[in-house]
Every structure is written in structure tokens, then in C-alpha cells.
Enzyme design. Structure first.
Site, PDB file in Angstrom:
ATOM      1  CB  SER A 171      -0.885  -0.006   1.246  1.00 32.84           C
ATOM      2  OG  SER A 171      -1.671   1.160   1.279  1.00 32.84           O
ATOM      3  CB  ALA A 176      -4.700   4.437   3.411  1.00 38.34           C
ATOM      4  CG  ASN A 186       5.960   7.680   3.655  1.00 37.16           C
ATOM      5  OD1 ASN A 186       4.816   8.060   3.883  1.00 37.16           O
ATOM      6  ND2 ASN A 186       6.380   6.465   3.950  1.00 37.16           N
ATOM      7  CB  ILE A 223       1.802  10.315   1.897  1.00 32.34           C
ATOM      8  CG1 ILE A 223       3.132   9.782   1.335  1.00 32.34           C
ATOM      9  CG2 ILE A 223       0.864  10.736   0.767  1.00 32.34           C
ATOM     10  CD1 ILE A 223       3.954  10.741   0.537  1.00 32.34           C
ATOM     11  N   GLY A 224       0.374  11.210   4.624  1.00 33.92           N
ATOM     12  CA  GLY A 224      -0.828  11.610   5.361  1.00 33.92           C
ATOM     13  C   GLY A 224      -2.117  11.038   4.790  1.00 33.92           C
ATOM     14  CB  CYS A 233      -1.066   5.339   8.923  1.00 34.29           C
ATOM     15  SG  CYS A 233      -0.231   6.652   8.037  1.00 34.29           S
ATOM     16  CE  LYS A 258       1.478  -1.804   5.840  1.00 39.61           C
ATOM     17  NZ  LYS A 258       1.528  -1.054   4.581  1.00 39.61           N
ATOM     18  N   GLY A 314       8.058  -4.917   4.437  1.00 38.62           N
ATOM     19  CA  GLY A 314       9.197  -4.168   4.960  1.00 38.62           C
ATOM     20  C   GLY A 314      10.504  -4.847   4.621  1.00 38.62           C
ATOM     21  CB  THR A 336      10.792   1.509  -0.611  1.00 36.91           C
ATOM     22  OG1 THR A 336       9.981   1.810   0.531  1.00 36.91           O
ATOM     23  CG2 THR A 336      11.663   2.701  -0.913  1.00 36.91           C
TER      24      THR A 336
END
Lengths: 253, 289
Positions: B22, B47, B70, B72-73, B131, B166, B244, B267
Site C-alpha cells: 500500500s 489507504a 515519508n 504522505i498523510g 499509519c 496491518k 518491509g 519502496t
């Protein structure tokens, strides 16, 4: 968007910390349009982790080569500057929305390395005028014949900022005005133009990017209506009026 | 070890053990257009929240010497726009799609899942209780097993599709959180989200990200994730999806050796959208040796 192995044809230093690199990548050279950019992986190992975005400075469709002009600012650009003829780099692109090239007369206004993509744009335009500014003569990465120059130390052209050249042209005589350089410079140029021509003014932005192809949201650029645009996929060329310049300047690193 | 190359997780079947994580593949449209889905067993979307979210102020990303931060929010167009404008474009997508869901309350998670049930495009959900980049969001949930169980149970009551939770590596006990997700009826747990990180310019004292902290990802995290996958897969009976540190086919196989049924690649895909095919091809080569 394709990812290819490009072979390095030449790397040369053209100014203080400024380099020119020529890559053989026929497919990418054929597809690239002025204002688009490439994500380049200078080292095959995992670090630096991300590719680095570079605007295309020129593309030779027949010869299959692409040229980039860049200033070394960190590890990624440093690695690129140390490549030599025969080395290979991975090139993802072309990416982003470039300049909407048209037949009418254009004005190109560049500040420092912001002019790096202008040779490509100028090569695809009809009639155009060029204004270029930089700190000093050596930092002018591109000085085509006929361009009006301004340098802060007066070592080339008029002494001062590029905005001081604006009273030597008629802003109403252009179909499009293209501006690229540091945020403060672009903002000053846009503000110095008469309101009547702002609607036809375009800027090309830079941003930190992770992916470069629209998925991560890392390169968010504040939009004039609130919210954000993606520098990589909605830009990097924007109408100046699409952007919220206050918030852009605030966020500039 | 003989890894399962066509993993089944809950009611979902995947084309390979490699899933796109994600936040690193949007809603799949760009990667579909690039023709870069070969090798990808499935894809987890950005998300999705009940209301649209603009996301955080820039700068949202900062590269460090050995990784990426990161913040991003959870920028996303909101569940209604996802149902009306995004999911219909994913009809016939070449691999199964899991929608990642986030919210501020347990009720919000369940409401988003409920509304998404009107679409037949996706095979399941990943509940983002972890998150690190929103104020009152996910992470507080993720460290409290009682809340993880409540969110999972409520979402479970709305769907029979794949449900993975998650988990966060940041604070709390990930083993307790995994057990809570299992108790709440999850089909799987995703281990784990990004690690809370920060970068500061010591000369000026300013943080590289607008919000200060962010989520850290890097191939260098691999041993940390291998350990968590290994521990969690010994604690719970449901499958573990690793997330990860997976940069190479070897890393994917190592995470599977630790107990993962599938492995998310994130990534690496930002740098190389064609990575899933490269990793998958290498993986097949390695397991046939």
C-alpha cells in the site's frame, strides 16, 4: 513510460558544478517531449535508494540520444557526474506533462539551472525570445545567440535579476510565456507580468520525488484552489494560476 | 524450504507470493498502464478513508543515506470517489486487488468496508491500524490490542472477503496486537508498517519533513521485519503477510522462511515499477535450484 539501460556517450563539466551528460536511449529519445523528465538510476546498488529526476535538455530523435544538464547537489547527482563514456544507467521515462508547444511566439524566462530544459523547448518552437538570469556568467548553463542575459554580479549581460530584463520585451506579444527557475524567481517573474498575460504564463516546477510516475504522493504541490497537485504526473509544467504560490514558497526546502 | 508460489490467504488466491505494498502503487492504474504487473501476485491500494483527505503539507518525503522517510498523510479521494471513479477502472485487473482501509474510529473502518462491499472488483481489505503519519489515526489503535480486536471484529461483521490487519512496529506489543486481530476474526496480519523515523538538519535544527516525523522504509530493515514475522507467525494461527525490507528475491524467500505466506514489495517499486517481474523471475530461478 519505459525503463531502459542507456549507454553514456559523454560527460563533461560545463560550469562550476554543472555537468552535461549525453545518453544513448533511442526509444526514450523518440518519445520525449520538451518539459518532460527522466528518473535516472546512477548506481545499480540499493543506495541511493531513489532515482533522481532530470529534465530533458535535448533529444535527438535521429541519433537516439538524450542530453541532460545538471548541477551536482548531492549523492545522486554526484554519482551521475562521475560516470564516463561506456558506462550504463537505467532511465525511466519520459515522465510528466511537458510544455504545450504551439506555433505562436513564445517568451522563455530562465533562472540558473531552470534553463536546463529550454534548449529542447526552443528547438521545437517557432518564433521565440529568451531571457536568462544567473548569479554569474559561469552559472549560465545555456547561452544561445540572441538571448538577453542578466547576472547578479554583472559578469554577463545586465547586472541584476532576470526580472530587470522584462521591461526590454513586450509581454503582450507572446502566445505563451514559459518560466523555469528557483521558486522565488518564478514567483517574481509572474508577479512582474501584467495581469492580462498571466493567463498564458506557464511554469515548470521541481520537487523532491520518490517515484516520479504518479503513485506515491511525495511530490505534492499546493494548488490555488486548495489541496495539492502532483508535480510528477500533473506537472511538472503548470499554468502559473493553478498554483498557490504562498504555500509553495513556505514549503520550498 | 519449499515456498508456496500460488498462496491462498483466507478466501483469496494470489498469482505469486509478491504483493505490491500500500502507498507504493496508488490504485494500480499507473502500473497497469505501464504494463508492469507481471510477477505481481496481488496489489494493495492506497489507504482509503470515509472522507477525502488532502494529505500532509510538503515536504512529504526525505531520502536518508540508507532509506526513505515519508509523511504522505493518507491522501486519498475518499471511499465514494474510489467506488464510483477508481474501482470501475480496475475491472478485469490482471491480479487480485486488496483495498487498504484507514479511519479515525472503529466505526469509520467498518463503514468504509461496508460501502466498498458494493464493488465486486477487489478481493479483500487490509486494515491500516498503524499509519505513523496522521494525528489521531491509526497508530494509537495499533498499539492497543483491545482496539485492534474491536476494529477487526466490526469490519469482519461487514465482509466475508479477505481481511488482513496491518500492524505497527512502533510501540505496543506486536504479538499481542496480532493475537487481537486473530481473535477479532482476521484472515491474516500484515507485518508490518513503516518504522517511525525523523531527519533533522543539525545546522539549522529543522526537520526534513513538514510534520517532523514520518515512516521509514529501507532494505536495511529486513532483519527487523524477519524477526517480527518469525515471532508473529509462531504466535498466531492465521497467515502472516510480510511488509518491509523486501528489496530482492532472496529477501522475499527469507521472509517466507520466517513464516510469511506472501511478501509485500514497496519502496523498491517506487524506484523500479518493473521490479515485481524482475524479483519474481529471480525467485522462480532460486526455488528451482
Amino acid at each position: 513510460m519505459t525503463d531502459c539501460d542507456a549507454s553514456v556517450k559523454a560527460v563533461e563539466q560545463v560550469g562550476p558544478g554543472i555537468f552535461r551528460i549525453v545518453l544513448l536511449a533511442p526509444g526514450t529519445a523518440r518519445e520525449s517531449l520538451p518539459g518532460q523528465f527522466l528518473m535516472i538510476e546512477a548506481s545499480p546498488g540499493p543506495f541511493p535508494l531513489l532515482r533522481r529526476p532530470f529534465t530533458v535538455s535535448s533529444a535527438d530523435r535521429a541519433g537516439g540520444t538524450l542530453e541532460l544538464l545538471f548541477r551536482v547537489t548531492g549523492g545522486g547527482t554526484g554519482a551521475l557526474s562521475r560516470l564516463s563514456r561506456g558506462d550504463s544507467v537505467r532511465v525511466l521515462g519520459p515522465l510528466g506533462r511537458g510544455w504545450p508547444v504551439s506555433d505562436g511566439r513564445w517568451l522563455l524566462v530562465g533562472g540558473g539551472m531552470g534553463a536546463a530544459g529550454f534548449p529542447f523547448l526552443a528547438s521545437r518552437l517557432g518564433p521565440h525570445d529568451i531571457l536568462l538570469g544567473a548569479g554569474n556568467a559561469a552559472s549560465l548553463a545555456w547561452t544561445p545567440p540572441g538571448a538577453l542575459l542578466a547576472t547578479e554580479d554583472g559578469s554577463a549581460g545586465t547586472k541584476g535579476l532576470v526580472t530587470c530584463l522584462l521591461d526590454r520585451i513586450d509581454p503582450f506579444s507572446y502566445e505563451r510565456i514559459a518560466v523555469c527557475g528557483p521558486v522565488a524567481m518564478m514567483r517574481a517573474v509572474v508577479a512582474a507580468l501584467p495581469p492580462g498575460v498571466r493567463a498564458s504564463t506557464l511554469v515548470s516546477l521541481e520537487s523532491r520525488m520518490a517515484c516520479g510516475w504518479g503513485v506515491c504522493g511525495g511530490c505534492a504541490v499546493p494548488a490555488s484552489g486548495g489541496g495539492f497537485l502532483r508535480c510528477c504526473a500533473d506537472g511538472p509544467v503548470f499554468e502559473a494560476s493553478e498554483l498557490d504560490w504562498d504555500r509553495i514558497e513556505e514549503a520550498a526546502p | 524450504m519449499k515456498p508456496e508460489l500460488l498462496p491462498v490467504i483466507g478466501p483469496a488466491r494470489f498469482r505469486s507470493p509478491i504483493l505490491l505494498a500500500s502507498g507504493t502503487c496508488g490504485y494500480g492504474l499507473e502500473i497497469l498502464e505501464a504494463g508492469a504487473l507481471e510477477g505481481a501476485g496481488g496489489l494493495v491500494t492506497k489507504a482509503t478513508t470515509l472522507e477525502p483527505r488532502e494529505g500532509n503539507r510538503p515536504p512529504r518525503i526525505a531520502e536518508t543515506e540508507y532509506g526513505l522517510l515519508n509523511s504522505i498523510g493518507l491522501a486519498n479521494p475518499g471511499v465514494e470517489a474510489v467506488i464510483e471513479k477508481v474501482l470501475p477502472r480496475l475491472e478485469g485487473f490482471p491480479c487480485p486487488v486488496i483495498v487498504n482501509v484507514a479511519g479515525d474510529t472503529a466505526g469509520e473502518f467498518a463503514e468504509v468496508v461496508s460501502r466498498l462491499e458494493s464493488s465486486g472488483v477487489h478481493c479483500g481489505y487490509e486494515l491500516n491500524v498503524s499509519c505513523p503519519n496522521v494525528e489521531n489515526g491509526g497508530m494509537a489503535f495499533g498499539v492497543l490490542p483491545r482496539l485492534v480486536e474491536e476494529i477487526t471484529r466490526l469490519a469482519r461483521s461487514r465482509t466475508a472477503r479477505l481481511l488482513s490487519v496491518k500492524l505497527t512496529p512502533n510501540g505496543g506489543d506486536i504479538l499481542e496486537a496480532a493475537a487481537a486481530a486473530e481473535a477479532g476474526g482476521a484472515d491474516a496480519v500484515t507485518v508490518c508498517n513503516t518504522f517511525l523515523g525523523m531527519k533533522i538538519d543539525w545546522r539549522t535544527g529543522t526537520a526534513a519533513l513538514s510534520r517532523g516525523t514520518g515512516g521509514y522504509s529501507s532494505p536495511a530493515l529486513l532483519p527487523l521485519v524477519v524477526a517480527r514475522v518469525w515471532q508473529v507467525s509462531r504466535r498466531v494461527g492465521i497467515p502472516v503477510i510480510a511488509s518491509g525490507g523486501a528489496w530482492t528475491a532472496e529477501a522475499v524467500l527469507e521472509l517466507m522462511s520466517a513464516g510469511a505466506r506472501a511478501v509485500q514489495v514497496g519502496t523498491r517499486v517506487l524506484r523500479d515499477p518493473f521490479a515485481p517481474a524482475r524479483i519474481h523471475a529471480k525467485l522462480l530461478e532460486l526455488v528451482s535450484e
